[in-house]
Design a protein around this motif. Structure first.
Motif, PDB file in Angstrom:
ATOM      1  N   PHE A 235       0.832  -1.198   0.000  1.00 51.92           N
ATOM      2  CA  PHE A 235       0.000   0.000   0.000  1.00 51.92           C
ATOM      3  C   PHE A 235       0.866   1.246   0.000  1.00 51.92           C
ATOM      4  CE2 PHE A 235      -2.391  -3.408   1.994  1.00 51.92           C
ATOM      5  CZ  PHE A 235      -3.587  -3.359   1.285  1.00 51.92           C
ATOM      6  N   ASP A 236       0.428   2.271  -0.752  1.00 48.76           N
ATOM      7  CA  ASP A 236       1.167   3.527  -0.798  1.00 48.76           C
ATOM      8  C   ASP A 236       0.718   4.493   0.304  1.00 48.76           C
ATOM      9  OD1 ASP A 236      -1.312   4.063  -1.850  1.00 48.76           O
ATOM     10  OD2 ASP A 236      -0.588   5.047  -3.670  1.00 48.76           O
ATOM     11  N   ARG A 237      -0.383   4.184   0.962  1.00 49.15           N
ATOM     12  CA  ARG A 237      -0.820   4.969   2.125  1.00 49.15           C
ATOM     13  C   ARG A 237      -1.414   3.988   3.141  1.00 49.15           C
ATOM     14  NH1 ARG A 237      -4.878   5.712  -1.668  1.00 49.15           N
ATOM     15  NH2 ARG A 237      -6.996   5.658  -0.840  1.00 49.15           N
ATOM     16  N   PRO A 238      -1.436   4.369   4.400  1.00 53.08           N
ATOM     17  CA  PRO A 238      -1.818   3.436   5.470  1.00 53.08           C
ATOM     18  C   PRO A 238      -3.212   2.829   5.288  1.00 53.08           C
ATOM     19  CG  PRO A 238      -0.894   5.439   6.387  1.00 53.08           C
ATOM     20  CD  PRO A 238      -1.067   5.684   4.909  1.00 53.08           C
ATOM     21  N   VAL A 239      -3.348   1.610   5.791  1.00 56.93           N
ATOM     22  CA  VAL A 239      -4.612   0.882   5.788  1.00 56.93           C
ATOM     23  C   VAL A 239      -5.043   0.695   7.238  1.00 56.93           C
ATOM     24  CG1 VAL A 239      -5.706  -1.336   5.257  1.00 56.93           C
ATOM     25  CG2 VAL A 239      -4.028  -0.374   3.691  1.00 56.93           C
ATOM     26  N   LYS A 240      -6.327   0.915   7.501  1.00 53.88           N
ATOM     27  CA  LYS A 240      -6.864   0.679   8.843  1.00 53.88           C
ATOM     28  C   LYS A 240      -8.060  -0.267   8.724  1.00 53.88           C
ATOM     29  CE  LYS A 240      -8.390   2.762  13.139  1.00 53.88           C
ATOM     30  NZ  LYS A 240      -8.667   4.021  13.855  1.00 53.88           N
ATOM     31  N   LEU A 241      -7.989  -1.370   9.462  1.00 56.11           N
ATOM     32  CA  LEU A 241      -9.071  -2.344   9.458  1.00 56.11           C
ATOM     33  C   LEU A 241      -9.742  -2.408  10.823  1.00 56.11           C
ATOM     34  CD1 LEU A 241      -7.505  -5.377   7.539  1.00 56.11           C
ATOM     35  CD2 LEU A 241      -8.801  -3.453   6.619  1.00 56.11           C
ATOM     36  N   LEU A 242     -11.024  -2.703  10.809  1.00 52.90           N
ATOM     37  CA  LEU A 242     -11.767  -2.951  12.040  1.00 52.90           C
ATOM     38  C   LEU A 242     -11.945  -4.455  12.178  1.00 52.90           C
ATOM     39  CD1 LEU A 242     -13.406  -1.929  14.492  1.00 52.90           C
ATOM     40  CD2 LEU A 242     -15.429  -1.953  12.996  1.00 52.90           C
TER      41      LEU A 242
ATOM     42  N   GLU B  22     -13.574   5.929   8.853  1.00 55.20           N
ATOM     43  CA  GLU B  22     -12.126   5.823   9.024  1.00 55.20           C
ATOM     44  C   GLU B  22     -11.565   4.452   8.663  1.00 55.20           C
ATOM     45  OE1 GLU B  22     -11.090   5.149  13.547  1.00 55.20           O
ATOM     46  OE2 GLU B  22     -12.910   6.366  13.375  1.00 55.20           O
ATOM     47  N   PHE B  23     -12.432   3.449   8.461  1.00 57.99           N
ATOM     48  CA  PHE B  23     -11.944   2.098   8.192  1.00 57.99           C
ATOM     49  C   PHE B  23     -11.933   1.798   6.703  1.00 57.99           C
ATOM     50  CE2 PHE B  23     -13.927   1.855  12.445  1.00 57.99           C
ATOM     51  CZ  PHE B  23     -12.776   1.606  13.171  1.00 57.99           C
ATOM     52  N   ASP B  24     -10.814   1.230   6.246  1.00 57.24           N
ATOM     53  CA  ASP B  24     -10.699   0.820   4.850  1.00 57.24           C
ATOM     54  C   ASP B  24     -11.343  -0.544   4.631  1.00 57.24           C
ATOM     55  OD1 ASP B  24      -8.908   2.979   3.783  1.00 57.24           O
ATOM     56  OD2 ASP B  24      -7.640   2.225   5.407  1.00 57.24           O
ATOM     57  N   GLY B  25     -11.368  -1.364   5.667  1.00 56.69           N
ATOM     58  CA  GLY B  25     -11.920  -2.703   5.543  1.00 56.69           C
ATOM     59  C   GLY B  25     -12.214  -3.299   6.904  1.00 56.69           C
ATOM     60  N   PHE B  26     -12.713  -4.526   6.861  1.00 52.85           N
ATOM     61  CA  PHE B  26     -13.220  -5.170   8.065  1.00 52.85           C
ATOM     62  C   PHE B  26     -12.827  -6.640   8.066  1.00 52.85           C
ATOM     63  CE2 PHE B  26     -15.883  -1.753   6.619  1.00 52.85           C
ATOM     64  CZ  PHE B  26     -16.048  -0.982   7.752  1.00 52.85           C
ATOM     65  N   VAL B  27     -12.659  -7.189   9.278  1.00 58.61           N
ATOM     66  CA  VAL B  27     -12.383  -8.610   9.436  1.00 58.61           C
ATOM     67  C   VAL B  27     -13.403  -9.161  10.423  1.00 58.61           C
ATOM     68  CG1 VAL B  27     -10.685 -10.367  10.040  1.00 58.61           C
ATOM     69  CG2 VAL B  27      -9.919  -8.195   9.034  1.00 58.61           C
ATOM     70  N   ALA B  28     -14.181 -10.138   9.962  1.00 57.27           N
ATOM     71  CA  ALA B  28     -15.196 -10.795  10.784  1.00 57.27           C
ATOM     72  C   ALA B  28     -14.577 -12.034  11.418  1.00 57.27           C
ATOM     73  CB  ALA B  28     -16.384 -11.189   9.907  1.00 57.27           C
ATOM     74  N   LEU B  29     -14.631 -12.129  12.743  1.00 57.74           N
ATOM     75  CA  LEU B  29     -14.011 -13.248  13.445  1.00 57.74           C
ATOM     76  C   LEU B  29     -14.967 -13.838  14.478  1.00 57.74           C
ATOM     77  CD1 LEU B  29     -10.529 -11.615  14.127  1.00 57.74           C
ATOM     78  CD2 LEU B  29     -11.083 -13.288  12.340  1.00 57.74           C
ATOM     79  N   GLY B  30     -14.962 -15.153  14.564  1.00 55.06           N
ATOM     80  CA  GLY B  30     -15.778 -15.849  15.543  1.00 55.06           C
ATOM     81  C   GLY B  30     -15.765 -17.333  15.243  1.00 55.06           C
ATOM     82  N   CYS B  31     -16.568 -18.064  15.984  1.00 58.57           N
ATOM     83  CA  CYS B  31     -16.607 -19.512  15.817  1.00 58.57           C
ATOM     84  C   CYS B  31     -17.995 -20.024  16.158  1.00 58.57           C
ATOM     85  CB  CYS B  31     -15.566 -20.166  16.721  1.00 58.57           C
ATOM     86  SG  CYS B  31     -15.540 -21.950  16.615  1.00 58.57           S
ATOM     87  N   VAL B  32     -18.521 -20.863  15.272  1.00 52.87           N
ATOM     88  CA  VAL B  32     -19.801 -21.526  15.498  1.00 52.87           C
ATOM     89  C   VAL B  32     -19.532 -23.027  15.455  1.00 52.87           C
ATOM     90  CG1 VAL B  32     -22.197 -21.741  14.739  1.00 52.87           C
ATOM     91  CG2 VAL B  32     -20.946 -19.613  14.289  1.00 52.87           C
ATOM     92  N   ILE B  33     -19.859 -23.708  16.558  1.00 54.61           N
ATOM     93  CA  ILE B  33     -19.647 -25.153  16.652  1.00 54.61           C
ATOM     94  C   ILE B  33     -21.007 -25.849  16.630  1.00 54.61           C
ATOM     95  CG2 ILE B  33     -18.727 -27.037  18.063  1.00 54.61           C
ATOM     96  CD1 ILE B  33     -16.668 -25.051  19.174  1.00 54.61           C
ATOM     97  N   ARG B  34     -21.121 -26.877  15.786  1.00 50.88           N
ATOM     98  CA  ARG B  34     -22.392 -27.590  15.655  1.00 50.88           C
ATOM     99  C   ARG B  34     -22.856 -28.116  17.015  1.00 50.88           C
ATOM    100  NH1 ARG B  34     -25.078 -29.444  11.427  1.00 50.88           N
ATOM    101  NH2 ARG B  34     -23.288 -29.376  10.008  1.00 50.88           N
ATOM    102  N   GLY B  35     -24.130 -27.902  17.286  1.00 58.03           N
ATOM    103  CA  GLY B  35     -24.737 -28.422  18.511  1.00 58.03           C
ATOM    104  C   GLY B  35     -25.830 -29.416  18.171  1.00 58.03           C
TER     105      GLY B  35
END
Length: 171
Positions: free
Chosen positions: A14-21, A74-87
């Protein structure tokens, strides 16, 4: 089970900073912490910065991303994180399908999102996928978001007048 080699795209520059949520559902704290560690390391390796928020569960992840996309420019992009375990019930399918659908719809609207919500059969699968020293799915989700940000920057901002314009003058 045999190991399969997967191709990984080179890390974007990247030529300029990236900020992710990073939006994480920490229902399984150890899994969430491993996903976050992998994502943060990948973002920092690309020279980016990040902010982290927590939401109650995987169903709330796309809602939080959508809100941030509309309200916090202010955010260039996003990261979705979590876990779903079969019940034992069909709730697993609902959570997996609806969280994924929500993230996909937001991406189709132009948000740059890496999906790192694990959908697994048991805790052992989750641990292997989340561990930064093993499958590192958090790092992979961050890499996906970074690649989408790079594409968005390459292609520039949306043009005015493209697509349906409600209430516009038709003459």
């Amino acid at each position: 089970m045999a190991s399969t080699d997967h191709y990984t795209l080179p890390r974007p520059e990247f030529d300029r900073p990236v900020k992710l949520l990073l939006v994480v559902a920490p229902f399984y704290r150890k899994i969430a912490d491993d996903l976050l560690a992998g994502a943060r390391a990948e973002i920092e390796a690309a020279g980016g910065t990040h902010e982290t928020i927590e939401v109650p569960g995987a169903l709330e992840v796309p809602t939080a991303i959508g809100m941030a996309g509309r309200m916090k420019k202010e955010f260039d992009g996003f990261v979705a994180l979590g876990c779903v375990i079969r019940g034992e019930t069909t709730h697993y399918e609902t959570v997996c399908n609806d969280s994924s659908r929500g993230i996909t719809l937001l991406g189709l609207q132009g948000l740059c999102i890496g999906n790192g919500i694990l959908t697994v059969e048991d805790m052992g699968q989750a641990e292997v996928r989340a561990d930064p020293a093993q499958q590192n799915k958090g790092g992979g989700a961050a890499a996906a978001a970074l690649h989408l940000v790079a594409l968005a920057r390459q292609w520039g901002a949306p043009q005015q007048g493209i697509g349906f314009q409600a209430g516009g003058d038709m003459s």
